[in-house]
Each structure stands twice: as C-alpha cells, then as structure tokens.
Design a protein around this motif. Structure first.
Motif, mmCIF file in Angstrom:
data_model
loop_
_atom_site.group_PDB
_atom_site.id
_atom_site.type_symbol
_atom_site.label_atom_id
_atom_site.label_comp_id
_atom_site.label_asym_id
_atom_site.label_seq_id
_atom_site.Cartn_x
_atom_site.Cartn_y
_atom_site.Cartn_z
ATOM 1 N N LYS A 215 -5.282 2.234 1.890
ATOM 2 C CA LYS A 215 -5.095 3.019 0.806
ATOM 3 C C LYS A 215 -4.738 3.937 0.345
ATOM 4 O O LYS A 215 -4.192 4.343 1.502
ATOM 5 C CB LYS A 215 -7.563 2.578 0.830
ATOM 6 N N GLN B 245 -6.357 6.775 0.284
ATOM 7 C CA GLN B 245 -6.309 8.128 1.087
ATOM 8 C C GLN B 245 -5.445 7.924 2.452
ATOM 9 O O GLN B 245 -5.173 8.901 2.915
ATOM 10 C CB GLN B 245 -7.786 8.073 1.145
ATOM 11 N N HIS B 246 -5.277 6.507 2.823
ATOM 12 C CA HIS B 246 -4.586 6.449 4.521
ATOM 13 C C HIS B 246 -2.880 7.083 3.821
ATOM 14 O O HIS B 246 -2.351 8.308 5.167
ATOM 15 C CB HIS B 246 -4.397 4.947 4.300
ATOM 16 N N SER C 187 -5.963 -2.676 4.317
ATOM 17 C CA SER C 187 -4.997 -2.380 3.407
ATOM 18 C C SER C 187 -5.369 -0.918 3.625
ATOM 19 O O SER C 187 -6.092 -0.024 4.325
ATOM 20 C CB SER C 187 -5.912 -3.168 2.434
#
Length: 223
Positions: free
Chosen positions: A7, A9-10, A5
C-alpha cells in the motif's frame, strides 16, 4: 513476498528508509524517529514496520535503544516498480542506461533462441532474426535496481508456446542499443537469475566486440 499488497503507506515507509541508505546498509532508527518521519503515531508506525517484515520487504535487528533496518531485494524491487510507473507517466518514451559485467551463461540462451516460436516473435519486433544465444551482463548495486525497473515496465509481450509436447514460457522484450548495435533485452517471466540481463542481437556480440568475462558494457534500453 507474500500475497499481501504493498500500500501507499508501505511505499512511503520504504522510501524513507531508502533515503537513509537502507538499500545499501542497515540504518539505525528509533520508533519515535520513524513515526515522526512518517507523520504517524508510534503505534501506527510500528504496525507498518510489522507489515513490511511480514511481507519480506525489510530485515530488522533490534538493539537496546534503536533498531537496524535494511531493505530486502523484494523491498528495493517494490520501490523500483513504483519508480517505473511514475516514469511511465512523466516520461513515457524513456531510455534507461544500464551497465554490467560480461558473464558466461550455461548455454541455455542458445537452446531457447533456436526455438522458432521465440525467434519469429523476436524478428517481428526487432526487424531481424537474432543469432542463437544471449550476451549476459551481471548487474549489481544501483544497476540492479534498474533491472527491477524493467521488471516493472510493460515491455513487448513475447507469448509462450508449445512445441513437440514441451511448453515454453512467455517473456518481455525491450529494444536496446550497445555501441551502435541494435538488439533486445529479453526477460523471461519466470527466471531464477534476478541479477542477470540477457541481450539478443542479429550478430554474436561477444565475438563481434571481442568481449571476455568481466568486461563492462553500458546498454541503452528503450522502455
């Protein structure tokens, strides 16, 4: 992209790289600069980059002092999905204007549009039965990112069906308008043409508008 997934932060990291121009060209950034921009330690920032690489969201080339990073199509699409969701919150009745170049198809549109299982559903949602065939617009650059937004948007569900022992897949439909003519943008749930937007209408648009391959059109899509 793998099953991992994306997220927050990504997405934050992808947004930073995109703002530097990473959707169009490789951007040079050191590990320290990247960590500072994310407000994270170098170790944490390096881990995020590795995640993005593993998920196929970026491409990276490492030189002696810096790294050159580019967002992949999957990375751009992840940002576009996030953008589409935010727009649905703050602008639920939005219109996206998309421009593309007229392109010839393989004749598949006419075949699928001739299937009553599709045509009846299109007529129900558009108010009139579209003619067989689709008008194809080839998108590139920033216009391609708008197509990613449509992929992320909910749209009108077009159910798949089985006819004469053959299964036809589902699709999404968006109402649209081209030069005063109402129609619909059809997005098959499974397609290999990720840079093509397919448009249906109650009349043959190519003939009615005297279009040829390469002509550019702007379409209002109601999301």
């Amino acid at each position: 992209m793998s099953g991992e997934s994306v997220k927050l932060q990504h997405l934050h990291a992808l947004k930073h790289l995109a703002l530097l121009g990473g959707t169009k060209r490789p951007v040079r950034v050191s590990s320290g600069e990247f960590a500072e921009a994310l407000g994270a330690s170098q170790q944490a920032a390096s881990a995020i980059l590795l995640d993005l690489l593993k998920m196929g969201l970026i491409k990276r080339e490492i030189t002696s002092r810096k790294q050159h990073i580019t967002l992949t199509d999957a990375g751009t699409a992840a940002l576009a999905r996030e953008h589409a969701e935010l727009r649905r919150i703050f602008d639920p009745h939005q219109v996206i204007e998309i421009e593309g170049a007229v392109a010839s198809g393989l004749g598949e549109g006419a075949y699928y549009m001739a299937q009553d299982g599709y045509a009846r559903q299109f007529e129900q949602h558009l108010g009139s039965r579209p003619v067989p065939g689709t008008l194809n617009l080839k998108l590139d650059g920033d216009e391609l990112s708008k197509l990613h937004e449509l992929e992320a948007a909910k749209g009108i569900e077009i159910a798949g069906f089985t006819d004469k022992n053959r299964t036809f897949g589902g699709a999404k439909l968006f109402r649209c308008e081209i030069d005063g003519t109402e129609g619909g943008v059809v997005m098959p749930l499974r397609t290999h043409h990720r840079d093509i937007m397919e448009i249906i209408a109650r009349k043959q648009l190519r003939k009615a508008m005297k279009l040829k391959d390469g002509d550019r059109l702007r379409v209002k899509v109601f999301v």
